[in-house]
Design an enzyme around this catalytic site. Structure first.
Site: not given
Ligand code: CAA
Length: 272
Positions: A78, A146
């Site tokens: 999300a 999460e």
């Molecule tokens: N939401 C919003 N933006 C996100 C995102 C997310 N879940 N995941 C990645 N992005 C964005 C980053 O912010 C980044 O944006 P910018 O270029 O503007 O800075 C872009 O995508 C690229 O991401 P990274 O630079 O972080 O890429 P990476 O290769 O270094 O890492 C990753 C990749 C490990 C997937 C990392 O992006 C990450 O950990 N993302 C979040 C994963 C996460 O925590 N997901 C769970 C969300 S909570 C949820 O889903 C709740 C629910 O059940 C309803």
């Protein structure tokens, strides 16, 4: 393959964050927000809802493939930027919207194959879990991170993950927030198959074509029997299966399938 929003013919609706390609009874839906690794914001969830509703109503579509755009992510969760400032009430509404999307996919009367082509984290893992079958590329990564953000899954990950891989294994993933590789996901029963990135969509298409050739009514009743039966006690579930089995005998496809076998020819199912 034409790139068309599902209902373009009817009212010319364009999806901002989805690509939909329909060919030979198979719809390929691609979540397309590469700048945020295809993260699910409110808009994307609403589009998924509309899209799957359209696919449900489109008699020409027999099987759906769901994937993410780019080589890096299926769906990275999300949208954290969107969620950060939500009130508790808005967060609940957001979770309910996400759950509506997941339930819509699970309850679609057509099979949905997830082709997981990269990160499937949080809401992305939950999206894959709502599909009937999961194929993963070698570079796919799964997790429910999460708790790293101070929250819990909100799109039914606490429910579908334990039902799929068992409570203990699910709790480990849910409590640690660990990200696992495709092979580990395979070992846990989270995915059906692991393929090279180049093979993934082709394998999904091949599987979809094989299923589409069976005739939609038997597949629909079969999906219904598994999904609804799993929520019942086993005696009721077996009775439910018998009822769905009986319903097959109200179809022309049953006559055709059995006649074709006895006449030693391939069946030509009409979906009636
Ligand atoms: N939401 C919003 N933006 C996100 C995102 C997310 N879940 N995941 C990645 N992005 C964005 C980053 O912010 C980044 O944006 P910018 O270029 O503007 O800075 C872009 O995508 C690229 O991401 P990274 O630079 O972080 O890429 P990476 O290769 O270094 O890492 C990753 C990749 C490990 C997937 C990392 O992006 C990450 O950990 N993302 C979040 C994963 C996460 O925590 N997901 C769970 C969300 S909570 C949820 O889903 C709740 C629910 O059940 C309803």
């Amino acid at each position: 393959m034409p790139m068309l929003p599902v209902d373009q013919k009817e009212n010319d609706v364009q999806f901002e964050n989805l690509l939909v390609e329909i060919s030979e009874g198979i719809a390929q839906v691609t979540v397309n927000r590469p700048k945020a690794l295809n993260a699910l914001n409110e808009q994307t969830l609403k589009e998924l809802l509309d899209c799957f509703q359209g696919l449900e109503n489109d008699a020409a579509v027999q099987v759906v493939i769901l994937t993410g755009s780019g080589e890096k992510a299926f769906v990275a969760g999300a949208d954290i930027a969107y969620m950060k400032e939500l009130s508790a009430v808005a967060a609940r509404d957001f979770a309910l919207l996400g759950q509506q999307v997941m339930n819509g996919i699970e309850q679609l009367t057509k099979p949905v194959i997830a082709a997981v082509n990269g990160f499937a984290l949080g809401g992305g893992c939950e999206l894959a879990l709502a599909c009937d079958i999961r194929l993963a590329s070698e570079n796919a990564r799964f997790g429910q991170p999460e708790v790293n953000l101070g929250v819990i899954p909100g799109f039914a990950g606490t429910q579908r993950l334990p039902r799929l891989i068992g409570k203990g294994r699910a709790k480990e993933l849910l409590f640690t927030g660990d990200m696992i590789k495709a092979q580990e996901a395979f070992r846990l029963g989270l995915v059906n198959r692991v393929l090279s990135p180049e093979e993934l969509l082709e394998a999904a298409q091949t599987m979809a074509k094989k299923i589409a050739a069976k005739g939609p009514l038997a597949i629909r009743l079969c999906k219904d029997a598994v999904d609804n039966g799993m929520e019942m006690d086993s005696l009721k579930a077996c009775r439910y299966e018998a009822d769905q089995f009986a319903l097959c005998f109200a179809t022309e496809d049953q006559r055709e399938g059995m006649a074709a076998f006895l006449e030693k020819r391939p069946a030509e199912f009409q979906g009636r």
